[in-house]
Design a protein around this motif. Structure first.
Motif, mmCIF file in Angstrom:
data_model
loop_
_atom_site.group_PDB
_atom_site.id
_atom_site.type_symbol
_atom_site.label_atom_id
_atom_site.label_comp_id
_atom_site.label_asym_id
_atom_site.label_seq_id
_atom_site.Cartn_x
_atom_site.Cartn_y
_atom_site.Cartn_z
ATOM 1 N N TRP A 109 0.782 -1.028 0.142
ATOM 2 C CA TRP A 109 0.072 -0.049 0.299
ATOM 3 C C TRP A 109 0.542 1.151 -0.049
ATOM 4 O O TRP A 109 0.291 2.355 -1.094
ATOM 5 N N LEU A 144 1.819 1.709 -3.496
ATOM 6 C CA LEU A 144 0.836 1.997 -4.252
ATOM 7 C C LEU A 144 0.595 2.791 -4.468
ATOM 8 O O LEU A 144 0.422 4.315 -5.065
ATOM 9 N N LEU A 187 3.833 0.954 -8.755
ATOM 10 C CA LEU A 187 3.198 0.042 -9.236
ATOM 11 C C LEU A 187 2.965 -1.373 -9.471
ATOM 12 O O LEU A 187 2.447 -2.157 -9.088
ATOM 13 N N ALA A 200 3.585 -2.574 -5.845
ATOM 14 C CA ALA A 200 3.267 -2.853 -5.756
ATOM 15 C C ALA A 200 1.618 -4.021 -5.623
ATOM 16 O O ALA A 200 1.133 -4.972 -4.880
ATOM 17 N N ALA A 227 -5.344 -1.981 -7.183
ATOM 18 C CA ALA A 227 -4.300 -1.883 -7.357
ATOM 19 C C ALA A 227 -4.356 -0.921 -8.434
ATOM 20 O O ALA A 227 -4.294 0.879 -8.164
ATOM 21 N N TYR A 228 -4.901 -0.868 -9.084
ATOM 22 C CA TYR A 228 -4.404 -0.166 -10.944
ATOM 23 C C TYR A 228 -6.077 0.846 -10.490
ATOM 24 O O TYR A 228 -5.514 1.721 -11.058
ATOM 25 N N TRP A 268 -4.191 3.260 -7.978
ATOM 26 C CA TRP A 268 -3.135 3.994 -8.681
ATOM 27 C C TRP A 268 -3.842 5.345 -9.267
ATOM 28 O O TRP A 268 -3.337 6.618 -9.321
#
Length: 106
Positions: A3, A6, A46, A49, A58-59, A62
């Motif tokens: 995290w 990220l 990214l 992460a 995640a995406y 982000w």
């Protein structure tokens, strides 16, 4: 730790978006170099992460950090318009980020 990576990746996304704007279409060397370096670092963090976070989570987070961060920088630094509709859109993005985080098991 994923995290943290990220979050840093998202902050770097805001930096590269701002520096890309300042590069004036990659015609200014300094901002262009900052854009490329921070873009690579953002993608790298990214990717790290994503080793332990779900792709969708995640995406989404982000891009959300980047979108809301760029909106805030645009308003506060570049003097872009602050309207109720734009604020509402940012609130919806943040709401989605919170829901995505809450739905993640990592």
């Amino acid at each position: 730790m994923a995290w943290v990576y990220l979050l840093l990746a998202g902050i770097l996304e805001v930096i590269w978006a701002y520096s890309m704007k300042q590069s004036e279409g990659f015609t200014r060397l300094g901002p262009s170099a900052v854009t490329i370096v921070t873009m690579i670092a953002s993608f790298g963090l990214l990717a790290v992460a994503m080793r332990s976070l779900p792709l969708g989570t995640a995406y989404t987070i982000w891009t959300g950090i980047g979108a809301v961060g760029a909106f805030i920088v645009g308003v506060m630094v570049l003097g872009e318009q602050l309207t109720a509709m734009r604020v509402g859109a940012a609130v919806l993005i943040v709401s989605g980020l919170v829901l995505m985080k809450l739905s993640s098991s990592s």
